[in-house]
Design a protein around this motif. Structure first.
Motif, mmCIF file in Angstrom:
data_model
loop_
_atom_site.group_PDB
_atom_site.id
_atom_site.type_symbol
_atom_site.label_atom_id
_atom_site.label_comp_id
_atom_site.label_asym_id
_atom_site.label_seq_id
_atom_site.Cartn_x
_atom_site.Cartn_y
_atom_site.Cartn_z
ATOM 1 N N LEU A 1 0.817 -1.209 0.000
ATOM 2 C CA LEU A 1 0.000 0.000 0.000
ATOM 3 C C LEU A 1 0.852 1.261 0.000
ATOM 4 O O LEU A 1 0.543 2.230 -0.688
ATOM 5 N N GLY A 2 1.931 1.266 0.769
ATOM 6 C CA GLY A 2 2.790 2.449 0.821
ATOM 7 C C GLY A 2 2.030 3.657 1.351
ATOM 8 O O GLY A 2 1.030 3.552 2.057
ATOM 9 N N LYS A 3 2.510 4.833 0.981
ATOM 10 C CA LYS A 3 1.897 6.079 1.444
ATOM 11 C C LYS A 3 1.935 7.101 0.325
ATOM 12 O O LYS A 3 2.916 7.207 -0.404
ATOM 13 N N VAL A 4 0.836 7.857 0.164
ATOM 14 C CA VAL A 4 0.736 8.858 -0.898
ATOM 15 C C VAL A 4 0.416 10.211 -0.286
ATOM 16 O O VAL A 4 -0.428 10.321 0.598
ATOM 17 N N ASP A 5 1.116 11.240 -0.762
ATOM 18 C CA ASP A 5 0.828 12.613 -0.347
ATOM 19 C C ASP A 5 -0.376 13.111 -1.140
ATOM 20 O O ASP A 5 -0.302 13.223 -2.368
ATOM 21 N N PRO A 6 -1.526 13.402 -0.492
ATOM 22 C CA PRO A 6 -2.718 13.837 -1.230
ATOM 23 C C PRO A 6 -2.486 15.073 -2.084
ATOM 24 O O PRO A 6 -3.151 15.252 -3.109
ATOM 25 N N SER A 7 -1.542 15.937 -1.700
ATOM 26 C CA SER A 7 -1.303 17.155 -2.474
ATOM 27 C C SER A 7 -0.768 16.846 -3.867
ATOM 28 O O SER A 7 -0.869 17.672 -4.769
ATOM 29 N N ARG A 8 -0.201 15.652 -4.059
ATOM 30 C CA ARG A 8 0.332 15.292 -5.370
ATOM 31 C C ARG A 8 -0.768 15.079 -6.404
ATOM 32 O O ARG A 8 -0.492 15.015 -7.601
ATOM 33 N N LEU A 9 -2.019 14.959 -5.936
ATOM 34 C CA LEU A 9 -3.129 14.778 -6.872
ATOM 35 C C LEU A 9 -3.839 16.092 -7.183
ATOM 36 O O LEU A 9 -4.832 16.100 -7.901
ATOM 37 N N ALA A 10 -3.349 17.205 -6.658
ATOM 38 C CA ALA A 10 -3.941 18.509 -6.967
ATOM 39 C C ALA A 10 -3.689 18.839 -8.439
ATOM 40 O O ALA A 10 -2.633 18.507 -8.989
ATOM 41 N N PRO A 11 -4.647 19.500 -9.115
ATOM 42 C CA PRO A 11 -4.438 19.860 -10.527
ATOM 43 C C PRO A 11 -3.219 20.755 -10.691
ATOM 44 O O PRO A 11 -3.012 21.692 -9.914
ATOM 45 N N SER A 12 -2.396 20.468 -11.685
ATOM 46 C CA SER A 12 -1.187 21.266 -11.919
ATOM 47 C C SER A 12 -1.364 22.269 -13.061
ATOM 48 O O SER A 12 -0.782 23.353 -13.027
ATOM 49 N N ARG A 13 -2.159 21.878 -14.078
ATOM 50 C CA ARG A 13 -2.399 22.736 -15.249
ATOM 51 C C ARG A 13 -1.077 23.303 -15.796
ATOM 52 O O ARG A 13 -0.992 24.476 -16.134
ATOM 53 N N HIS A 14 -0.045 22.478 -15.885
ATOM 54 C CA HIS A 14 1.264 22.973 -16.286
ATOM 55 C C HIS A 14 1.510 22.921 -17.793
ATOM 56 O O HIS A 14 2.527 23.409 -18.256
#
Length: 540
Positions: free
Chosen positions: A405-418
């Motif tokens: 399972l590990g661990k995921v930072d929820p902020s990494r799924l924020a839209p980047s629109r880059h």
């Protein structure tokens, strides 16, 4: 950090500060009490109509099989249609189904077939509600409190599991099963009231037309296929639920025919299970600070397996109730952990579709597991079947070696629109055939193997955001010059690709750009399928 702030951060109640989440949580708990009152009435009614453990187990299967059948289209609808409206429809449907069963039972016309029919109808309403219900949780609370919100929902469900069976057993003993089904009918009204008053903010479509059902379905399937972490949750969750479903499939038979208890005894055991789950939800926040998600799932799975064996060996009802308490705590710990892992792996645009895939695995495991263990119990008896279930729970832990399972930072799924908007001199026809995007890289040939490994992450990123094809090409005349290509279904889908990119995708692209050694950045081209182009003149 101050002691008061530390205590507040570890409190499981902080998501209830959000008014809409609080109102829905309270209404849902009342509705879940009604559901468990119904479960007691349905399971006990079937034991009154037949002695077949297969038919008794089919009560559980008929409640969960509709989720297996309708979860995927329901998940697509949850992403295409206002989730509030989907929930309103599902709740209304379940109100009618529960009312129909109450009337049929009150008229003394219920049969095993009708009982399974109305239970399946309730399952259909749940199937169309569940993906939307799961999807709105991140809308109601901050992502930093997502794990607590999921645990609170599980706590509310299991608090209802503790109270509902006791109430259901009392109603069953005093007034008969029709009263159980009538109370379940009324219990949906609170959720309907809150949903009707909720002013949900419309989602930003970026000015793009809505997705078609088939296109949305394909996009969701691609995301699940190319999301290793989400696949991990589905594999681990599916294995656990299939093995552990014996608890629910065989519990009515164990209580009535092996322990010789009545409806009150059945309600006591199920209530103990719910009480154990509530206790676990209360204790989980500080434990999550000390143990990884994998370690927590391992410990809880072992406890659940031991509880299955304890139920099989229990000679008395009170011993079965103790086993149920530990099983409830372990069940909540394992499944809330998987739920948090699933939710934290998904950006908002695909949440309903992907969660429906997880629910397909979850409820499919419950449905087929219940049928399987019921058939096994007919052959070797419920006690040995429970022991076999415990062995399979432990065997399933081997999957953690491959699927972590590990661990995921929820902020990494924020839209980047880059991605910048492409410059065009031709009309791309929004619904034209396909868009080919190429990206050229110049790298040090000695780092080709590292580059190829990094590009595999890019491949998954492109597919998750909507690309239907991807390729990596090497220049035969100039070692170190590569061209990446990916194809989107149409220009509109390519613009959606722009909108779906997250901070995680940005980090993946930046890691690949670090290999690029030319002075200019990687060159990006957009090519449109020739047979659908139409020339146009740009106004000065």
């Amino acid at each position: 950090m101050k002691a008061s702030e530390t205590a507040q951060s570890q409190s499981p109640w902080t998501p209830l500060r959000q008014p809409v989440f609080r109102a829905l949580w309270l209404a849902a708990m009342a509705s879940n009490i009604g559901t468990w009152v119904h479960e007691v009435g349905a399971a006990w009614t079937m034991t009154s109509l037949t002695t077949s453990t297969t038919l008794i187990a089919l009560v559980q299967a008929s409640a969960t099989l509709p989720m297996f059948a309708f979860a995927l289209p329901a998940g697509v609808l949850a992403d295409l249609v206002d989730r509030r409206r989907v929930l309103l429809f599902g709740q209304c449907w379940m109100t009618l189904a529960a009312g129909g069963l109450a009337v049929t039972t009150a008229l003394d016309a219920v049969t095993p077939g009708l009982l399974l029919f109305f239970t399946a109808a309730l399952g259909c309403g749940l199937a169309f509600s569940a993906p939307a219900w799961q999807s709105i949780v991140p809308e109601l609370v901050d992502r930093s409190e997502l794990a607590k919100a999921v645990a609170l929902n599980s706590m509310g469900f299991n608090a209802a599991r503790a109270l509902g069976p006791a109430l259901g057993g009392a109603l069953l003993a005093l007034f008969g099963a029709a009263a159980n089904f009538a109370l379940n009918t009324v219990s949906f009204l609170g959720v309907l009231f809150v949903l009707a008053r909720w002013q949900r903010e419309p989602e930003d479509s970026g000015g793009l037309p809505g997705e078609s059902f088939s296109g949305a379905f394909r996009a969701g399937a691609r995301y699940v296929r190319y999301s290793p972490r989400f696949q991990t949750v589905m594999v681990r969750g599916g294995l656990f639920v299939f093995a552990a479903s014996a608890w629910w499939a065989l519990l009515p038979s164990m209580v009535r025919f092996q322990l010789g208890a009545g409806p009150g005894g059945y309600g006591l055991v199920v209530g103990a299970f719910g009480a154990g789950a509530v206790a676990a939800a209360w204790l989980l926040p500080p434990i999550r600070e000390k143990l990884t998600a994998d370690a927590l799932a391992l410990v809880a799975s072992v406890i659940f397996a031991i509880s299955l064996v304890a139920l099989a060996a229990a000679p008395k009802l009170w011993l079965a109730s103790i086993a149920a308490g530990f099983a409830g705590g372990a069940w909540l710990t394992v499944l809330s952990g998987f739920n948090v892992a699933a939710q934290s792996s998904l950006p908002g645009w695909v949440r309903g579709r992907a969660l429906s895939a997880y629910m397909l695995v979850f409820f499919g495991g419950l449905a087929f597991g219940a049928s399987f263990w019921g058939a096994v119990a007919d052959l070797i008896g419920p006690r040995l079947a429970l022991v076999g279930s415990a062995a399979l729970v432990l065997l399933g832990l081997l999957s953690a070696v491959r699927f972590r399972l590990g661990k995921v930072d929820p902020s990494r799924l924020a839209p980047s629109r880059h991605w910048p908007a492409p410059l065009l001199v031709v009309d791309p026809e929004p619904h034209g055939r396909r868009v080919l995007v190429t990206v050229e890289y110049l790298i040090d040939p000695s780092r080709a193997e590292e580059f190829d490994h990094a590009m595999q992450k890019v491949k998954r990123s492109r597919h998750r955001a909507g690309s239907v094809r991807w390729g990596l090409w090497e220049d035969a005349a100039e070692p170190g010059r590569y061209m990446e290509s990916f194809v989107d279904e149409s220009w509109v889908e390519h613009l959606r690709h722009h909108q779906r990119l997250t901070e995680q995708d940005l980090a993946i692209e930046e890691a690949v750009k670090a290999f690029h050694i030319a002075s200019d950045p990687p060159r990006v081209r957009h090519l449109l399928s020739h047979d659908r182009l139409r020339r146009w003149t740009r106004k000065p």
